[in-house]
Write a protein that holds these residues in place. Sequence first.
Motif, PDB file in Angstrom:
ATOM      1  N   UNK A 214      10.377  11.878  10.427  1.00  0.00           N
ATOM      2  CA  UNK A 214      10.616  11.725   8.986  1.00  0.00           C
ATOM      3  C   UNK A 214       9.564  10.844   8.330  1.00  0.00           C
ATOM      4  N   UNK A 215       9.174  11.232   7.126  1.00  0.00           N
ATOM      5  CA  UNK A 215       8.210  10.453   6.356  1.00  0.00           C
ATOM      6  C   UNK A 215       8.965   9.463   5.487  1.00  0.00           C
ATOM      7  N   UNK A 216       8.609   8.217   5.579  1.00  0.00           N
ATOM      8  CA  UNK A 216       9.198   7.188   4.722  1.00  0.00           C
ATOM      9  C   UNK A 216       8.060   6.549   3.932  1.00  0.00           C
TER      10      UNK A 216
ATOM     11  N   UNK B  56       7.543  12.957  -3.532  1.00  0.00           N
ATOM     12  CA  UNK B  56       7.112  11.556  -3.521  1.00  0.00           C
ATOM     13  C   UNK B  56       7.487  10.808  -2.243  1.00  0.00           C
ATOM     14  N   UNK B  57       8.571  11.235  -1.572  1.00  0.00           N
ATOM     15  CA  UNK B  57       9.046  10.500  -0.396  1.00  0.00           C
ATOM     16  C   UNK B  57       9.238  11.359   0.838  1.00  0.00           C
ATOM     17  N   UNK B  58       8.896  12.636   0.770  1.00  0.00           N
ATOM     18  CA  UNK B  58       9.085  13.518   1.906  1.00  0.00           C
ATOM     19  C   UNK B  58      10.470  14.150   1.905  1.00  0.00           C
ATOM     20  N   UNK B  59      10.671  15.095   2.804  1.00  0.00           N
ATOM     21  CA  UNK B  59      11.937  15.820   2.893  1.00  0.00           C
ATOM     22  C   UNK B  59      13.019  14.957   3.526  1.00  0.00           C
ATOM     23  N   UNK B  60      14.073  14.680   2.753  1.00  0.00           N
ATOM     24  CA  UNK B  60      15.229  13.958   3.251  1.00  0.00           C
ATOM     25  C   UNK B  60      16.471  14.806   2.971  1.00  0.00           C
ATOM     26  N   UNK B  61      17.373  14.844   3.911  1.00  0.00           N
ATOM     27  CA  UNK B  61      18.465  15.806   3.849  1.00  0.00           C
ATOM     28  C   UNK B  61      19.597  15.419   2.904  1.00  0.00           C
ATOM     29  N   UNK B  62      19.632  14.179   2.423  1.00  0.00           N
ATOM     30  CA  UNK B  62      20.715  13.793   1.504  1.00  0.00           C
ATOM     31  C   UNK B  62      20.713  14.686   0.271  1.00  0.00           C
ATOM     32  N   UNK B  63      19.526  14.948  -0.272  1.00  0.00           N
ATOM     33  CA  UNK B  63      19.426  15.784  -1.466  1.00  0.00           C
ATOM     34  C   UNK B  63      19.747  17.243  -1.159  1.00  0.00           C
ATOM     35  N   UNK B  64      19.297  17.717   0.004  1.00  0.00           N
ATOM     36  CA  UNK B  64      19.591  19.095   0.403  1.00  0.00           C
ATOM     37  C   UNK B  64      21.100  19.285   0.563  1.00  0.00           C
ATOM     38  N   UNK B  65      21.758  18.295   1.173  1.00  0.00           N
ATOM     39  CA  UNK B  65      23.211  18.340   1.330  1.00  0.00           C
ATOM     40  C   UNK B  65      23.892  18.357  -0.037  1.00  0.00           C
ATOM     41  N   UNK B  66      23.329  17.618  -0.978  1.00  0.00           N
ATOM     42  CA  UNK B  66      23.922  17.577  -2.324  1.00  0.00           C
ATOM     43  C   UNK B  66      23.844  18.948  -2.998  1.00  0.00           C
ATOM     44  N   UNK B  67      22.729  19.652  -2.817  1.00  0.00           N
ATOM     45  CA  UNK B  67      22.615  21.012  -3.354  1.00  0.00           C
ATOM     46  C   UNK B  67      23.698  21.897  -2.749  1.00  0.00           C
ATOM     47  N   UNK B  68      23.839  21.817  -1.421  1.00  0.00           N
ATOM     48  CA  UNK B  68      24.840  22.625  -0.742  1.00  0.00           C
ATOM     49  C   UNK B  68      26.258  22.297  -1.179  1.00  0.00           C
ATOM     50  N   UNK B  69      26.555  21.004  -1.340  1.00  0.00           N
ATOM     51  CA  UNK B  69      27.902  20.591  -1.749  1.00  0.00           C
ATOM     52  C   UNK B  69      28.230  21.118  -3.142  1.00  0.00           C
ATOM     53  N   UNK B  70      27.242  21.081  -4.038  1.00  0.00           N
ATOM     54  CA  UNK B  70      27.476  21.576  -5.399  1.00  0.00           C
ATOM     55  C   UNK B  70      27.704  23.088  -5.386  1.00  0.00           C
TER      56      UNK B  70
ATOM     57  N   UNK C  79      -0.533   4.273   4.169  1.00  0.00           N
ATOM     58  CA  UNK C  79       0.466   4.804   3.236  1.00  0.00           C
ATOM     59  C   UNK C  79      -0.145   5.866   2.336  1.00  0.00           C
ATOM     60  N   UNK C  80      -1.395   5.640   1.923  1.00  0.00           N
ATOM     61  CA  UNK C  80      -2.065   6.620   1.067  1.00  0.00           C
ATOM     62  C   UNK C  80      -2.286   7.935   1.807  1.00  0.00           C
ATOM     63  N   UNK C  81      -2.754   7.853   3.050  1.00  0.00           N
ATOM     64  CA  UNK C  81      -2.972   9.073   3.839  1.00  0.00           C
ATOM     65  C   UNK C  81      -1.660   9.814   4.067  1.00  0.00           C
ATOM     66  N   UNK C  82      -0.605   9.062   4.354  1.00  0.00           N
ATOM     67  CA  UNK C  82       0.702   9.661   4.580  1.00  0.00           C
ATOM     68  C   UNK C  82       1.187  10.377   3.317  1.00  0.00           C
ATOM     69  N   UNK C  83       0.952   9.751   2.169  1.00  0.00           N
ATOM     70  CA  UNK C  83       1.364  10.350   0.901  1.00  0.00           C
ATOM     71  C   UNK C  83       0.592  11.628   0.621  1.00  0.00           C
TER      72      UNK C  83
END
Length: 233
Positions: free
Chosen positions: A173-175, A94-108, A197-201
């Motif tokens: 980055x896609x926002x 829904x919002x593009x690849x952001x590293x906060x979530x990827x880091x959370x996977x790694x931390x867990x 915004x629609x095209x970007x999505x």
Amino acid sequence: MSEDIEPMSKYKWNVLAKLAETHGLGEYFADRADIPAVGGLQNLPDAGFSRMQNLLLNSRLKKIRKSEPLSDDSSIETLNFLDIIVQTTQTILTNGLHFANIVRIGAFLRHDGDKIDFIKLENWLNRLQLTKIAQLEASILIKTLGFEKDEIPFIKDITPKVYELALEALDAPIVIKQDEWQFHHSSGVFVSNNSKAMKKTFRNYKKYFFYAPVEVMSCCVHRFENSISTLEE
């Protein structure tokens, strides 16, 4: 022969700080750099609050979440890790690849990886049709954040071109904000919305369609319905 590394200028540090903020990693960055915190750490939902947009798959997720604590070999850590993968997937779609979530996977994985039942996890990912996109997320950890393949037992093969995909997310980055998508009355009976915004999505949906086709289509329909619902009668 070694060469001295030239210290980064204030401008370069500010560029990195802005990038960290975009990816929800402002607090992580500030802890490691001599600059004020920017943006803070992305506010990620607690495990147990994840959901899928496809009704059938979301129903399966609810059944897993309901039945697992009651099983004889229950693993709450595995259930929490599944929720993190689902949350990460929803953010990517829904919002593009952001590293906060990827880091959370790694931390867990680094903190509780030895408590995860990876056989059970693989079965759940198959049931939720998230195997390919979970492999993508794990591949990003390996190619960009220094993880070893044996730290992530559920990954079979490194996703092709994942490094290029991660670099693209850093370089451009896609926002995508929810309110950018909302429809509004333009004139008379006609309605319009932010076409950029629609095209970007849709470009983002297209990029990840191969990894989770059912959920991508459901996310698209959900976003469209949600945007239409904001129109005044």
